[in-house]
Design an enzyme around this catalytic site. Sequence first.
Site, PDB file in Angstrom:
ATOM      1  N   CYS A  59     -10.752 -16.600 -36.156  1.00  0.00           N
ATOM      2  CA  CYS A  59     -11.225 -15.379 -35.506  1.00  0.00           C
ATOM      3  C   CYS A  59     -12.624 -15.007 -36.000  1.00  0.00           C
ATOM      4  O   CYS A  59     -12.784 -14.489 -37.107  1.00  0.00           O
ATOM      5  CB  CYS A  59     -10.226 -14.251 -35.786  1.00  0.00           C
ATOM      6  N   CYS A  92     -13.183 -11.272 -36.495  1.00  0.00           N
ATOM      7  CA  CYS A  92     -12.533 -10.753 -37.712  1.00  0.00           C
ATOM      8  C   CYS A  92     -13.326 -11.132 -38.962  1.00  0.00           C
ATOM      9  O   CYS A  92     -13.533 -10.318 -39.857  1.00  0.00           O
ATOM     10  CB  CYS A  92     -11.135 -11.344 -37.880  1.00  0.00           C
ATOM     11  N   ASP A  93     -13.723 -12.402 -39.057  1.00  0.00           N
ATOM     12  CA  ASP A  93     -14.199 -12.942 -40.340  1.00  0.00           C
ATOM     13  C   ASP A  93     -15.682 -13.289 -40.373  1.00  0.00           C
ATOM     14  O   ASP A  93     -16.207 -13.630 -41.441  1.00  0.00           O
ATOM     15  CB  ASP A  93     -13.394 -14.218 -40.683  1.00  0.00           C
TER      16      ASP A  93
HETATM   17  C1  FAD Z   1      -5.727 -15.446 -39.541  1.00  0.00           C
HETATM   18  C2  FAD Z   1      -5.881 -14.197 -38.686  1.00  0.00           C
HETATM   19  C3  FAD Z   1      -6.806 -13.241 -39.052  1.00  0.00           C
HETATM   20  C4  FAD Z   1      -6.940 -12.071 -38.302  1.00  0.00           C
HETATM   21  N1  FAD Z   1      -7.842 -11.133 -38.706  1.00  0.00           N
HETATM   22  C5  FAD Z   1      -7.962  -9.975 -38.026  1.00  0.00           C
HETATM   23  C6  FAD Z   1      -8.869  -8.969 -38.454  1.00  0.00           C
HETATM   24  O1  FAD Z   1      -9.576  -9.122 -39.454  1.00  0.00           O
HETATM   25  N2  FAD Z   1      -8.935  -7.822 -37.715  1.00  0.00           N
HETATM   26  C7  FAD Z   1      -8.175  -7.617 -36.605  1.00  0.00           C
HETATM   27  O2  FAD Z   1      -8.264  -6.541 -36.018  1.00  0.00           O
HETATM   28  N3  FAD Z   1      -7.333  -8.566 -36.155  1.00  0.00           N
HETATM   29  C8  FAD Z   1      -7.208  -9.736 -36.831  1.00  0.00           C
HETATM   30  N4  FAD Z   1      -6.363 -10.711 -36.381  1.00  0.00           N
HETATM   31  C9  FAD Z   1      -5.665 -10.510 -35.089  1.00  0.00           C
HETATM   32  C10 FAD Z   1      -4.469  -9.551 -35.263  1.00  0.00           C
HETATM   33  O3  FAD Z   1      -3.703  -9.929 -36.373  1.00  0.00           O
HETATM   34  C11 FAD Z   1      -3.651  -9.557 -33.979  1.00  0.00           C
HETATM   35  O4  FAD Z   1      -4.466  -9.176 -32.900  1.00  0.00           O
HETATM   36  C12 FAD Z   1      -2.469  -8.582 -34.072  1.00  0.00           C
HETATM   37  O5  FAD Z   1      -1.641  -8.906 -35.159  1.00  0.00           O
HETATM   38  C13 FAD Z   1      -1.643  -8.616 -32.794  1.00  0.00           C
HETATM   39  O6  FAD Z   1      -0.531  -7.803 -32.973  1.00  0.00           O
HETATM   40  P1  FAD Z   1       0.777  -7.957 -32.059  1.00  0.00           P
HETATM   41  O7  FAD Z   1       1.742  -6.970 -32.600  1.00  0.00           O
HETATM   42  O8  FAD Z   1       0.398  -7.901 -30.641  1.00  0.00           O
HETATM   43  O9  FAD Z   1       1.289  -9.455 -32.291  1.00  0.00           O
HETATM   44  P2  FAD Z   1       1.672 -10.251 -33.619  1.00  0.00           P
HETATM   45  O10 FAD Z   1       0.902  -9.760 -34.769  1.00  0.00           O
HETATM   46  O11 FAD Z   1       1.543 -11.689 -33.231  1.00  0.00           O
HETATM   47  O12 FAD Z   1       3.220  -9.887 -33.873  1.00  0.00           O
HETATM   48  C14 FAD Z   1       4.218 -10.388 -33.035  1.00  0.00           C
HETATM   49  C15 FAD Z   1       5.548 -10.378 -33.777  1.00  0.00           C
HETATM   50  O13 FAD Z   1       6.586 -10.733 -32.870  1.00  0.00           O
HETATM   51  C16 FAD Z   1       7.486 -11.616 -33.511  1.00  0.00           C
HETATM   52  N5  FAD Z   1       8.147 -12.413 -32.479  1.00  0.00           N
HETATM   53  C17 FAD Z   1       7.570 -13.353 -31.660  1.00  0.00           C
HETATM   54  N6  FAD Z   1       8.474 -13.841 -30.802  1.00  0.00           N
HETATM   55  C18 FAD Z   1       9.660 -13.212 -31.061  1.00  0.00           C
HETATM   56  C19 FAD Z   1      10.962 -13.319 -30.498  1.00  0.00           C
HETATM   57  N7  FAD Z   1      11.224 -14.138 -29.493  1.00  0.00           N
HETATM   58  N8  FAD Z   1      11.945 -12.537 -31.017  1.00  0.00           N
HETATM   59  C20 FAD Z   1      11.684 -11.688 -32.059  1.00  0.00           C
HETATM   60  N9  FAD Z   1      10.465 -11.565 -32.636  1.00  0.00           N
HETATM   61  C21 FAD Z   1       9.451 -12.310 -32.133  1.00  0.00           C
HETATM   62  C22 FAD Z   1       6.594 -12.460 -34.426  1.00  0.00           C
HETATM   63  O14 FAD Z   1       7.353 -13.034 -35.488  1.00  0.00           O
HETATM   64  C23 FAD Z   1       5.602 -11.413 -34.915  1.00  0.00           C
HETATM   65  O15 FAD Z   1       6.026 -10.785 -36.105  1.00  0.00           O
HETATM   66  C24 FAD Z   1      -6.169 -11.881 -37.117  1.00  0.00           C
HETATM   67  C25 FAD Z   1      -5.242 -12.860 -36.745  1.00  0.00           C
HETATM   68  C26 FAD Z   1      -5.090 -14.005 -37.522  1.00  0.00           C
HETATM   69  C27 FAD Z   1      -4.064 -15.043 -37.118  1.00  0.00           C
END
Ligand code: FAD
Length: 299
Positions: A132, A135-136
């Site tokens: 990302c 992000c970084d």
């Molecule tokens: C390495 C990395 C660094 C990042 N750095 C930043 C940053 O610095 N700043 C920033 O703003 N964003 C950052 N991001 C992006 C940010 O983390 C995501 O945009 C955010 O977490 C999205 O949130 P979400 O809740 O939509 O999905 P997710 O965080 O993907 O959460 C989804 C959850 O659903 C669960 N799940 C999936 N399928 C199922 C299922 N079938 N049944 C039950 N549970 C399920 C998963 O286990 C997970 O816990 C980064 C991402 C990564 C990978």
Amino acid sequence: MLDVLIVGSGPAGLSAAIYAKRANLSLEIAEKIFMGTGQVAESGQVDNYLGLPGMSGYDMGEVFRGHAESFGIPFREAEICGFERTENGWRAALAGGGSIEARTVIYAAGAKHRHLGVRGEEELAGRGVSYCAVCDGAFYRGKTVAVAGGGNTALDDALYLSELCEKVFLIHRRREFRGAAATLEKLRERPNVEILTETVIEEIAGEKKVSCIRLANGRTIEVSGVFIAVGMQPETECVKDIAELDGAGYIVADETGRTSAEGFFAAGDVRTKQLRQVVTAVSDGANAAISAAEYLRKI
Ligand SMILES: Cc1cc2nc3c(=O)[nH]c(=O)nc-3n(C[C@H](O)[C@H](O)[C@H](O)COP(=O)(O)OP(=O)(O)OC[C@H]3O[C@@H](n4cnc5c(N)ncnc54)[C@H](O)[C@@H]3O)c2cc1C
């Protein structure tokens, strides 16, 4: 029967849970990972979330989850593997057997970054390997970095990083880029961008952090960071038959979270949107919970 089943306890699911609870809805969160807090836990440091600068992603996830727990929100460690419409709402099938019934669903299962699958990538993730640039990128100000990929994300990342970094290598394994020609043109004009096509990264190397990449053609390039932009995989396998998806597999939904399926809302990285970040996921969760509450009032 629950008013709302929330799938996923990432930032979107946790935020949805807090708003749903405060709207007096009965709810449960199903999360497949033990104590999971989503992708944010993989981030070494999050510097762009308002009010919590410099916090590790893991700690941020814990703060978010702790907030939801303090509201008495019930969590269930379970993977949802399918949905079926019922007379009063939805039945979610659990991968381990059994089901959960709810009038509405907020689906916040997120997305995964695709990996390159080369030596050193996993070991150096968060220590120079990033998925990302937004992000970084700021951590690599004045340094040399490589961007791997050939689509719009890779081109946009390279352009973004060229504003911050001393030098950016854009590395693509094919001859032609899939991303926008206009962005590619801008990159070609940047003196600090070097574009390498038909070039394959074989290894990302370094002791405690990234120091170089080794290419299949034998060349070694010294870099401080490698940004991997080879696409994302939304977690939409189990909803593909009930809600409309876009060409890339994301659930079609606007800011309200409403999908093509009645009473089924999408929030966070799993839906069509411009920017996939913690701040937009948290905002989506709030909106989806309010949409679910409004829908329940109407029915
Ligand atoms: C390495 C990395 C660094 C990042 N750095 C930043 C940053 O610095 N700043 C920033 O703003 N964003 C950052 N991001 C992006 C940010 O983390 C995501 O945009 C955010 O977490 C999205 O949130 P979400 O809740 O939509 O999905 P997710 O965080 O993907 O959460 C989804 C959850 O659903 C669960 N799940 C999936 N399928 C199922 C299922 N079938 N049944 C039950 N549970 C399920 C998963 O286990 C997970 O816990 C980064 C991402 C990564 C990978």
